[in-house]
Design a protein around this motif. Structure first.
Motif, mmCIF file in Angstrom:
data_model
loop_
_atom_site.group_PDB
_atom_site.id
_atom_site.type_symbol
_atom_site.label_atom_id
_atom_site.label_comp_id
_atom_site.label_asym_id
_atom_site.label_seq_id
_atom_site.Cartn_x
_atom_site.Cartn_y
_atom_site.Cartn_z
ATOM 1 N N THR A 181 0.833 -1.194 0.000
ATOM 2 C CA THR A 181 0.000 0.000 0.000
ATOM 3 C C THR A 181 0.873 1.251 0.000
ATOM 4 O OG1 THR A 181 -1.850 -1.085 1.117
ATOM 5 C CG2 THR A 181 -1.703 1.310 1.323
ATOM 6 N N ALA A 182 0.642 2.117 -0.974
ATOM 7 C CA ALA A 182 1.459 3.320 -1.136
ATOM 8 C C ALA A 182 0.911 4.132 -2.307
ATOM 9 C CB ALA A 182 2.919 2.958 -1.403
ATOM 10 N N VAL A 183 1.423 5.332 -2.435
ATOM 11 C CA VAL A 183 1.244 6.089 -3.672
ATOM 12 C C VAL A 183 2.400 5.716 -4.591
ATOM 13 C CG1 VAL A 183 1.104 8.362 -4.735
ATOM 14 C CG2 VAL A 183 0.078 7.978 -2.476
ATOM 15 N N TYR A 184 2.058 5.341 -5.803
ATOM 16 C CA TYR A 184 3.056 4.910 -6.778
ATOM 17 C C TYR A 184 3.263 6.023 -7.802
ATOM 18 C CZ TYR A 184 3.108 0.192 -4.944
ATOM 19 O OH TYR A 184 3.273 -0.899 -4.132
ATOM 20 N N TYR A 185 4.534 6.318 -8.035
ATOM 21 C CA TYR A 185 4.918 7.379 -8.951
ATOM 22 C C TYR A 185 5.756 6.820 -10.091
ATOM 23 C CZ TYR A 185 3.862 10.441 -4.957
ATOM 24 O OH TYR A 185 3.268 11.087 -3.910
ATOM 25 N N CYS A 186 5.529 7.320 -11.296
ATOM 26 C CA CYS A 186 6.479 7.050 -12.361
ATOM 27 C C CYS A 186 7.337 8.296 -12.552
ATOM 28 C CB CYS A 186 5.788 6.659 -13.658
ATOM 29 S SG CYS A 186 4.797 7.945 -14.434
ATOM 30 N N ALA A 187 8.519 8.087 -13.071
ATOM 31 C CA ALA A 187 9.469 9.170 -13.229
ATOM 32 C C ALA A 187 10.373 8.889 -14.416
ATOM 33 C CB ALA A 187 10.299 9.342 -11.957
ATOM 34 N N ALA A 188 10.892 9.963 -15.002
ATOM 35 C CA ALA A 188 11.744 9.863 -16.182
ATOM 36 C C ALA A 188 13.124 10.415 -15.889
ATOM 37 C CB ALA A 188 11.108 10.623 -17.345
ATOM 38 N N ASP A 245 16.880 10.966 -6.895
ATOM 39 C CA ASP A 245 17.514 12.244 -7.248
ATOM 40 C C ASP A 245 17.914 12.324 -8.720
ATOM 41 O OD1 ASP A 245 19.332 12.777 -4.102
ATOM 42 O OD2 ASP A 245 17.220 12.999 -4.667
ATOM 43 N N MET A 246 18.018 11.168 -9.370
ATOM 44 C CA MET A 246 18.419 11.150 -10.774
ATOM 45 C C MET A 246 17.251 11.447 -11.715
ATOM 46 S SD MET A 246 21.636 10.548 -10.922
ATOM 47 C CE MET A 246 21.857 10.005 -12.619
ATOM 48 N N TYR A 247 16.048 11.493 -11.173
ATOM 49 C CA TYR A 247 14.857 11.687 -11.985
ATOM 50 C C TYR A 247 14.394 13.140 -11.879
ATOM 51 C CZ TYR A 247 14.720 6.636 -12.322
ATOM 52 O OH TYR A 247 15.039 5.328 -12.575
ATOM 53 N N ASN A 248 14.192 13.763 -13.015
ATOM 54 C CA ASN A 248 13.796 15.162 -12.987
ATOM 55 C C ASN A 248 12.375 15.396 -13.467
ATOM 56 O OD1 ASN A 248 14.503 14.426 -15.600
ATOM 57 N ND2 ASN A 248 15.175 16.475 -16.158
ATOM 58 N N ILE A 249 11.699 14.320 -13.876
ATOM 59 C CA ILE A 249 10.308 14.452 -14.314
ATOM 60 C C ILE A 249 9.496 13.406 -13.565
ATOM 61 C CG2 ILE A 249 8.701 14.403 -16.258
ATOM 62 C CD1 ILE A 249 11.138 14.936 -18.082
ATOM 63 N N TRP A 250 8.420 13.848 -12.920
ATOM 64 C CA TRP A 250 7.604 12.974 -12.084
ATOM 65 C C TRP A 250 6.121 13.126 -12.432
ATOM 66 C CZ3 TRP A 250 9.490 9.691 -8.241
ATOM 67 C CH2 TRP A 250 10.859 9.802 -7.987
ATOM 68 N N GLY A 251 5.415 12.011 -12.299
ATOM 69 C CA GLY A 251 3.966 12.067 -12.389
ATOM 70 C C GLY A 251 3.372 12.475 -11.053
ATOM 71 N N GLN A 252 2.053 12.552 -11.026
ATOM 72 C CA GLN A 252 1.360 13.012 -9.820
ATOM 73 C C GLN A 252 1.108 11.878 -8.833
ATOM 74 O OE1 GLN A 252 -0.166 12.256 -12.603
ATOM 75 N NE2 GLN A 252 -1.974 11.069 -12.000
ATOM 76 N N GLY A 253 1.267 10.644 -9.263
ATOM 77 C CA GLY A 253 1.093 9.497 -8.384
ATOM 78 C C GLY A 253 -0.291 8.894 -8.476
ATOM 79 N N THR A 254 -0.378 7.615 -8.163
ATOM 80 C CA THR A 254 -1.655 6.908 -8.111
ATOM 81 C C THR A 254 -1.664 6.039 -6.863
ATOM 82 O OG1 THR A 254 -3.211 5.516 -9.356
ATOM 83 C CG2 THR A 254 -0.884 4.962 -9.555
ATOM 84 N N GLN A 255 -2.780 6.053 -6.148
ATOM 85 C CA GLN A 255 -2.871 5.339 -4.881
ATOM 86 C C GLN A 255 -3.165 3.858 -5.112
ATOM 87 O OE1 GLN A 255 -2.630 6.521 -1.495
ATOM 88 N NE2 GLN A 255 -2.664 4.317 -1.085
ATOM 89 N N VAL A 256 -2.393 3.028 -4.448
ATOM 90 C CA VAL A 256 -2.644 1.591 -4.418
ATOM 91 C C VAL A 256 -2.889 1.197 -2.967
ATOM 92 C CG1 VAL A 256 -1.652 -0.701 -4.759
ATOM 93 C CG2 VAL A 256 -1.307 1.094 -6.481
ATOM 94 N N THR A 257 -4.013 0.575 -2.713
ATOM 95 C CA THR A 257 -4.350 0.125 -1.371
ATOM 96 C C THR A 257 -4.642 -1.366 -1.411
ATOM 97 O OG1 THR A 257 -5.292 2.291 -0.844
ATOM 98 C CG2 THR A 257 -5.859 0.460 0.617
ATOM 99 N N VAL A 258 -3.913 -2.114 -0.599
ATOM 100 C CA VAL A 258 -4.077 -3.559 -0.542
ATOM 101 C C VAL A 258 -4.679 -3.911 0.817
ATOM 102 C CG1 VAL A 258 -2.974 -5.793 -0.791
ATOM 103 C CG2 VAL A 258 -2.078 -3.811 -2.038
ATOM 104 N N SER A 259 -5.857 -4.503 0.797
ATOM 105 C CA SER A 259 -6.517 -4.858 2.050
ATOM 106 C C SER A 259 -6.184 -6.290 2.436
ATOM 107 C CB SER A 259 -8.027 -4.690 1.907
ATOM 108 O OG SER A 259 -8.523 -5.574 0.920
ATOM 109 N N SER A 260 -6.153 -6.530 3.734
ATOM 110 C CA SER A 260 -5.808 -7.877 4.224
ATOM 111 C C SER A 260 -7.039 -8.738 4.371
ATOM 112 C CB SER A 260 -5.085 -7.754 5.557
ATOM 113 O OG SER A 260 -5.899 -7.059 6.485
#
Length: 122
Positions: A91-98, A107-122
């Protein structure tokens, strides 16, 4: 300049699967290595996976090998993260980056998306 937008997040039960997508605008997408990172509440952002500009090389966080798969389709300007056997600790916010260079370091990535939430329930 490339702009990124993630999709595909949501709520899933433990053991389930999700596929995240990261769509890029701009004509230079294929010249970038693309990474996925995640950030859980109260935790540091952590590396998940990276794929080279050609898609020929991939690298994963050790703890995620075998469950997550990164891929890209340069014709569609999209990078994917297939996540299987999901656990509540994913469970986290997942980001892609270029980045111009494939790296596990944010620190090597200078372009980031806004993120998408992933929630895993038990």
């Amino acid at each position: 300049q490339v702009q990124l937008g993630e999709s595909g997040g949501g709520l899933v039960q433990a053991g389930g699967s999700l596929r995240l997508s990261c769509a890029a605008s701009g004509r230079t997408f294929s010249s970038y290595a693309m990474g996925w990172f995640r950030q859980a509440p109260g935790k540091e952002r952590e590396f998940v996976a990276v794929i080279s500009w050609s898609g020929g090389d991939t690298y994963y966080a050790d703890s995620l090998k075998g469950r997550f798969t990164i891929s890209r389709d340069n014709a569609k300007n999209t990078v994917y993260l297939q996540m299987n056997s999901l656990k509540p600790e994913d469970t986290a916010v997942y980001y892609c980056a270029a980045s111009r260079r494939a790296s596990q370091f944010a620190d090597m990535y200078n372009i980031w998306g806004q993120g998408t939430q992933v929630t895993v329930s038990s």
